[in-house]
Design an enzyme around this catalytic site. Structure first.
Site, mmCIF file in Angstrom:
data_model
loop_
_atom_site.group_PDB
_atom_site.id
_atom_site.type_symbol
_atom_site.label_atom_id
_atom_site.label_comp_id
_atom_site.label_asym_id
_atom_site.label_seq_id
_atom_site.Cartn_x
_atom_site.Cartn_y
_atom_site.Cartn_z
ATOM 1 N N GLU A 145 -33.766 12.043 15.279
ATOM 2 C CA GLU A 145 -34.618 10.740 14.696
ATOM 3 C C GLU A 145 -35.253 10.085 15.996
ATOM 4 O O GLU A 145 -34.614 9.660 16.890
ATOM 5 C CB GLU A 145 -33.480 9.943 14.158
ATOM 6 N N LYS B 231 -23.876 2.894 10.296
ATOM 7 C CA LYS B 231 -24.940 4.400 10.652
ATOM 8 C C LYS B 231 -25.678 3.985 11.877
ATOM 9 O O LYS B 231 -25.986 4.888 12.555
ATOM 10 C CB LYS B 231 -25.785 4.338 9.079
#
Ligand code: MEV
Length: 419
Positions: free
Chosen positions: A106, A286
């Site tokens: 990411e 998260k």
């Protein structure tokens, strides 16, 4: 438990971590941040600060394993799946400077964590601690006619049972670990669960615990007077937690102290949102796991186990809650945050035996114990959370995130200055 497999040991590397920090490119020109260097320049800089041959470090960072090794590690192997391997910078934890290896697909996570770590550095860096490496294996006995009597019979023989468990994992005992106690839990309806409590030292521990539980399970069932059920470690390793905290002076959160105070209040409000609402808490967590998992993956550890433990721990007080929280300290003129979660990581055994990249990642940090690695991982989690909450409560996540995302697909795009 096993230690390094010499046959596959990559070169051990050491870094003078501070040299790689943002704005410390050195040289006689104006300093360029590590992030602004080209890939080749960054590799050269890393190799230089490690004081080793560039080709050796490059070999360890290019995937870490080949097809042959993949074939030895898993079944039905047909290849190797790569992930970007980057360095989290500016991490000073308990006064030690770390360059933190992070493996993640990411965009923006590494930049954001590094930037947040720099803000925490302005307040003195992270203060972290970790429990001993205590894990639990569960031995389930069902159809126990009298659970109280059954568990008393197991307790009466516990020293022999612990000795037998230790005999099954002599290597762990040799390094000072091993089975420490047996704890009975009555789950009702004739189901007795014995918790075998084990000190895993610098291993993650799954193999040792499962081996020990299987070794003594039949005798435990016999003593309890029931039927032997499952024998497996629990990933809710709540006796192996790591925690980290940091404070950021208001002026390190924005260009002025007054703006920084407003940013701090926004971050506290975002924290309170997560404390009040499970839908927000899971996303908040998260964001923490973005940083934690990247370190766990880079160091060849079992991120599924860490994820499972983190979320069970988040819910362990009866309600799913954020793992990290933030509060404004008006008197001190700062924002204070802290995180705590189970962290079962190893620096010996497991994938580290085979994976050169993972071994290099541990060596890069000059990590001496699994507890030290746990402290690094949770500190990166706290930094990731700070970066996310700061972005969310100010400009929104998309501006910085999408700029980095565009860069991932168009390398000629300009690098954003912050996230
Ligand atoms: C995205 O990967 C992580 C965030 O959603 C975390 C958060 O919302 O706190 C930005």
């Amino acid at each position: 438990m096993t230690t390094n497999d010499k046959a596959h040991s990559p070169p051990r590397v050491r870094t003078r971590a501070a040299e790689l920090c943002d704005g410390q490119d050195g040289g006689d020109q104006a300093p360029r941040s590590f992030r602004d260097l080209s890939l080749d320049e960054r590799r050269a800089k890393l190799a230089e600060s490690l004081g080793i041959d560039k080709t050796a470090i490059l070999r360890t960072l290019e995937g870490g394993i080949d097809g042959q090794m993949a074939n030895q590690m898993v079944e039905n192997a047909v290849g190797v799946m790569g992930l970007p391997f980057g360095l989290g910078l500016n991490f000073v934890i308990n006064h030690k400077h770390y360059v933190v290896p992070m493996a993640i697909e990411e965009p923006s996570v590494i930049a954001a964590a590094s930037s947040a770590a720099k803000r925490i550095l302005a307040g003195g860096g992270f203060e972290a601690s970790a429990d001993d490496s205590i894990m639990v294996a569960q031995i389930e006995i069902t159809e126990v006619a009298d659970v109280a009597k059954g568990s008393a019979r197991v307790a009466a023989e516990s020293s022999t049972l612990l000795a037998n468990a230790n005999a099954a994992c002599a290597g762990l005992v040799e390094v000072g670990g091993g089975a420490k106690e047996l704890v009975a839990r009555d789950l009702g309806e004739g189901r007795l669960v014995m918790h075998l409590v084990v000190d895993c030292r610098d291993a993650m521990g799954a193999n040792s615990l499962n081996t020990m539980a299987e070794a003594i399970g039949p005798r435990v069932a016999e003593l309890a007077g029931g039927k032997l059920g499952l024998r497996i470690l629990s990933n809710l390793c709540d006796r192996r937690c790591a925690r980290s905290k940091g404070r950021i002076p208001f002026k390190a959160l924005a260009s002025t102290a007054e703006e920084g105070r407003l940013v701090a209040e926004g971050i506290e409000s975002a924290s309170r949102f997560a404390e009040a609402d499970i839908y927000r808490a899971v996303t908040h967590n998260k964001g923490i796991m973005n940083g934690v998992d990247a370190v766990v993956l880079a160091t060849g550890n079992d991120w599924r186990a860490v994820e499972a433990g983190a979320h069970a721990y988040a819910a362990s007080k009866g309600r799913y809650a954020p793992l990290a929280t933030w509060r404004v300290d008006q008197a001190d003129g700062s924002l204070r945050g802290s995180v705590e979660m189970p962290m079962a990581l190893g620096i010996v055994g497991g994938a580290l035996r085979a994976h050169r990249g993972a071994r290099a990642a541990v060596d890069l940090m000059d990590i001496k114990t699994s507890a030290e690695l746990a402290m690094v991982a949770v500190s990166v989690g706290l930094a990731s959370n700070l970066a996310a909450l700061r972005a969310l409560s100010t400009e929104g996540i998309q501006r910085g995130h999408m700029a980095l995302h565009r860069r991932a697909h168009d390398p000629s795009a300009a690098t954003p200055t912050r996230t």
